[in-house]
Each structure stands twice: as C-alpha cells, then as structure tokens.
Design a protein around this motif. Structure first.
Motif, PDB file in Angstrom:
ATOM      1  N   ASN A  29      19.966  16.493 -38.742  1.00  0.00           N
ATOM      2  CA  ASN A  29      21.376  16.665 -38.441  1.00  0.00           C
ATOM      3  C   ASN A  29      21.667  16.230 -37.016  1.00  0.00           C
ATOM      4  O   ASN A  29      20.787  16.210 -36.158  1.00  0.00           O
ATOM      5  CB  ASN A  29      21.840  18.109 -38.694  1.00  0.00           C
ATOM      6  CG  ASN A  29      20.772  19.128 -38.383  1.00  0.00           C
ATOM      7  OD1 ASN A  29      20.575  19.490 -37.231  1.00  0.00           O
ATOM      8  ND2 ASN A  29      20.045  19.571 -39.405  1.00  0.00           N
ATOM      9  N   ILE A  30      22.920  15.867 -36.794  1.00  0.00           N
ATOM     10  CA  ILE A  30      23.377  15.337 -35.512  1.00  0.00           C
ATOM     11  C   ILE A  30      24.687  16.026 -35.150  1.00  0.00           C
ATOM     12  O   ILE A  30      25.542  16.233 -36.017  1.00  0.00           O
ATOM     13  CB  ILE A  30      23.617  13.818 -35.594  1.00  0.00           C
ATOM     14  CG1 ILE A  30      22.317  13.069 -35.911  1.00  0.00           C
ATOM     15  CG2 ILE A  30      24.231  13.281 -34.300  1.00  0.00           C
ATOM     16  CD1 ILE A  30      22.522  11.592 -36.233  1.00  0.00           C
ATOM     17  N   PRO A  76      22.975  27.184 -35.380  1.00  0.00           N
ATOM     18  CA  PRO A  76      22.421  28.018 -34.300  1.00  0.00           C
ATOM     19  C   PRO A  76      21.564  27.255 -33.296  1.00  0.00           C
ATOM     20  O   PRO A  76      21.627  27.542 -32.091  1.00  0.00           O
ATOM     21  CB  PRO A  76      21.595  29.065 -35.058  1.00  0.00           C
ATOM     22  CG  PRO A  76      22.275  29.186 -36.382  1.00  0.00           C
ATOM     23  CD  PRO A  76      22.709  27.789 -36.712  1.00  0.00           C
ATOM     24  N   LEU A  77      20.770  26.296 -33.768  1.00  0.00           N
ATOM     25  CA  LEU A  77      19.901  25.609 -32.805  1.00  0.00           C
ATOM     26  C   LEU A  77      20.713  24.637 -31.942  1.00  0.00           C
ATOM     27  O   LEU A  77      20.438  24.467 -30.749  1.00  0.00           O
ATOM     28  CB  LEU A  77      18.711  24.939 -33.485  1.00  0.00           C
ATOM     29  CG  LEU A  77      18.907  23.787 -34.447  1.00  0.00           C
ATOM     30  CD1 LEU A  77      18.891  22.455 -33.713  1.00  0.00           C
ATOM     31  CD2 LEU A  77      17.778  23.793 -35.494  1.00  0.00           C
ATOM     32  N   HIS A  78      21.719  23.992 -32.523  1.00  0.00           N
ATOM     33  CA  HIS A  78      22.590  23.126 -31.729  1.00  0.00           C
ATOM     34  C   HIS A  78      23.349  23.959 -30.694  1.00  0.00           C
ATOM     35  O   HIS A  78      23.421  23.595 -29.514  1.00  0.00           O
ATOM     36  CB  HIS A  78      23.594  22.411 -32.646  1.00  0.00           C
ATOM     37  CG  HIS A  78      22.977  21.373 -33.535  1.00  0.00           C
ATOM     38  ND1 HIS A  78      23.179  20.024 -33.344  1.00  0.00           N
ATOM     39  CD2 HIS A  78      22.185  21.489 -34.622  1.00  0.00           C
ATOM     40  CE1 HIS A  78      22.529  19.345 -34.290  1.00  0.00           C
ATOM     41  NE2 HIS A  78      21.929  20.219 -35.081  1.00  0.00           N
ATOM     42  N   HIS A  93      18.493  16.620 -34.445  1.00  0.00           N
ATOM     43  CA  HIS A  93      17.373  17.346 -35.059  1.00  0.00           C
ATOM     44  C   HIS A  93      16.875  16.536 -36.241  1.00  0.00           C
ATOM     45  O   HIS A  93      17.656  16.154 -37.113  1.00  0.00           O
ATOM     46  CB  HIS A  93      17.829  18.730 -35.516  1.00  0.00           C
ATOM     47  CG  HIS A  93      16.858  19.435 -36.412  1.00  0.00           C
ATOM     48  ND1 HIS A  93      15.516  19.565 -36.106  1.00  0.00           N
ATOM     49  CD2 HIS A  93      17.027  20.039 -37.624  1.00  0.00           C
ATOM     50  CE1 HIS A  93      14.910  20.235 -37.083  1.00  0.00           C
ATOM     51  NE2 HIS A  93      15.800  20.521 -38.013  1.00  0.00           N
ATOM     52  N   LEU A  94      15.569  16.241 -36.259  1.00  0.00           N
ATOM     53  CA  LEU A  94      14.970  15.466 -37.344  1.00  0.00           C
ATOM     54  C   LEU A  94      13.769  16.201 -37.924  1.00  0.00           C
ATOM     55  O   LEU A  94      13.303  17.199 -37.374  1.00  0.00           O
ATOM     56  CB  LEU A  94      14.513  14.089 -36.838  1.00  0.00           C
ATOM     57  CG  LEU A  94      15.552  13.171 -36.206  1.00  0.00           C
ATOM     58  CD1 LEU A  94      14.887  11.841 -35.818  1.00  0.00           C
ATOM     59  CD2 LEU A  94      16.733  12.934 -37.120  1.00  0.00           C
ATOM     60  N   VAL A 163      13.955  18.936 -32.058  1.00  0.00           N
ATOM     61  CA  VAL A 163      15.385  18.940 -31.744  1.00  0.00           C
ATOM     62  C   VAL A 163      15.521  18.546 -30.275  1.00  0.00           C
ATOM     63  O   VAL A 163      14.784  19.034 -29.425  1.00  0.00           O
ATOM     64  CB  VAL A 163      16.043  20.302 -32.050  1.00  0.00           C
ATOM     65  CG1 VAL A 163      15.348  21.441 -31.335  1.00  0.00           C
ATOM     66  CG2 VAL A 163      17.523  20.276 -31.695  1.00  0.00           C
ATOM     67  N   VAL A 164      16.447  17.621 -30.008  1.00  0.00           N
ATOM     68  CA  VAL A 164      16.585  17.062 -28.669  1.00  0.00           C
ATOM     69  C   VAL A 164      18.051  17.050 -28.269  1.00  0.00           C
ATOM     70  O   VAL A 164      18.922  16.682 -29.062  1.00  0.00           O
ATOM     71  CB  VAL A 164      16.035  15.611 -28.624  1.00  0.00           C
ATOM     72  CG1 VAL A 164      16.323  14.965 -27.272  1.00  0.00           C
ATOM     73  CG2 VAL A 164      14.540  15.595 -28.887  1.00  0.00           C
ATOM     74  N   ALA A 165      18.321  17.434 -27.025  1.00  0.00           N
ATOM     75  CA  ALA A 165      19.662  17.343 -26.454  1.00  0.00           C
ATOM     76  C   ALA A 165      19.685  16.199 -25.452  1.00  0.00           C
ATOM     77  O   ALA A 165      18.712  15.973 -24.722  1.00  0.00           O
ATOM     78  CB  ALA A 165      20.041  18.649 -25.759  1.00  0.00           C
TER      79      ALA A 165
END
Length: 211
Positions: A29-30, A76-78, A93-94, A163-165
């Motif tokens: 998800n993005i 929640p993680l975003h 997130h992949l 997951v990356v910001a």
C-alpha cells in the motif's frame, strides 16, 4: 503537485513496483500526505499494478474517508510514521521478498536490521529498525513504530514486510527500492564475511551527504 497529479503518480509508481515483482497480488500500500493534513492512499485488497486514480481513497485529517474506495487496513502503520516523522510526505509498504526474508532471520539486530553494505543504503534509507510481528492491520503496530520515536524512516515488520517514509512519493519509492536491493545483497553475502563500510567510511558518507 496537484491532487490529480498525485493520484496519477501513485498509480504509476504502484504499477512499476508490481511489474518488477516487488509486491505480489493485492499486497502493499501507498499513501501521500496532502497540504490540508489529509491523505491519498491505496484501497484495501487492491493490486498496486492495477490502480485506478479515481478510486484512490481520499481521507481527511481525522482519517475519515471522504471519497474513493475503502482504504488499506494498514492505516495504523502509515499514521505512526507521519506522526513521528513530520517531514514525511509519503509512506510505502510492500511485501518484497528479500526484505521479508531478512525480517525472519533470528540474528537480526532490531536497531539495525541491515548492515552498512553500501553508501546508498545510508544515504537513501538510513538504519532500518525491526519491530515484532503483529497481525496485519493491528493498531498495535502503530504503537510499536511510535516507540521508535521517529528515529527511523524505514522499518521492517517481522514476517511481514518493509515500510518506508520519504519526503515525497518518489523519495519513499526510491528508498524502498534501495532497501530491497540491500536486503538481497545481505542474503547473498550472509555467512561469507562480507566487507562492510568501516566506521570511518560511514562517517565520511554522513559528513558529505548529511545523513
């Protein structure tokens, strides 16, 4: 960038990630943060390879759905990364194979899940944290990420995925790609005593690129 252009960019980057096998099926998800504090994010159970710009979920600043399809269950993680990384403009997130594999290794250091193999992982990703397994969509994963106090822009969810910001959607995608390639290098060289960047080399990279 306009909201319309951001919707197109989410679809374009999503298709690229999917077509290169970086997240299978309807995984991944993005999200992108908007100027009013709301988000655009990919719908739940949607393949990143077949996104429709008009169906991208639009959330308000209180995470209520304004338009589009039902959003990803991984809100929640975003949310946790946006809350703890004020400069973050996008989160990706992949379920990329090599990063997931690394998240399963018993010897992984939770504070630095990937070693400093190249200057580019330092420049684009930084130190990658590992958080314990949570059922996908569990709000507790957000608490685990908040517990990192914004010190990491990249996190491995144990037995789940990275997951990356990033400051922008492009920056988040490029960092995710670098993370996956570094995970692949780590697995290829595991047990071979690879030559890591020395502390002096790492300091030189940090000094030159401000990482």
């Amino acid at each position: 960038m306009s909201e319309s252009a951001l919707r197109e960019a989410i679809c374009r980057f999503g298709r690229s990630l999917f077509e290169r096998g970086l997240t299978p099926g309807s995984s991944g998800n993005i999200s992108v943060r908007l100027e009013d504090g709301g988000w655009l994010c990919t719908p739940t159970d949607a393949s990143l390879g077949f996104l429709d710009p008009a169906r991208i979920a639009r959330l308000d600043a209180n995470r209520r759905l304004v338009s589009g399809d039902k959003p990803t269950k991984e809100i929640p993680l975003h949310d946790a990364l946006y809350d703890t990384r004020p400069e973050a403009g996008a989160v990706v997130h992949l379920h990329s194979t090599h990063a997931v594999a690394v998240s399963m290794l018993p010897e992984i250091d939770p504070a630095e899940a990937l070693p400093p193999l190249t200057p580019y992982v330092m420049m684009r990703v930084g130190k990658v944290a590992l958080v314990p397994f949570h059922v996908p969509g569990d709000p507790a994963v957000g608490d685990a990420i908040r517990g990192l106090a914004g010190k990491h822009s990249a996190v491995l969810l144990a037995n789940h995925g990275p997951v990356v910001a990033g400051t922008s959607l492009q920056a988040a995608v490029f960092a995710m790609e670098e993370l996956e390639e570094t995970a692949k290098l780590h697995l290829l060289t595991r047990g071979l005593n690879p030559r890591l960047l020395t502390p002096e080399q790492q300091a030189a990279v940090r000094a030159k690129f401000g990482v």
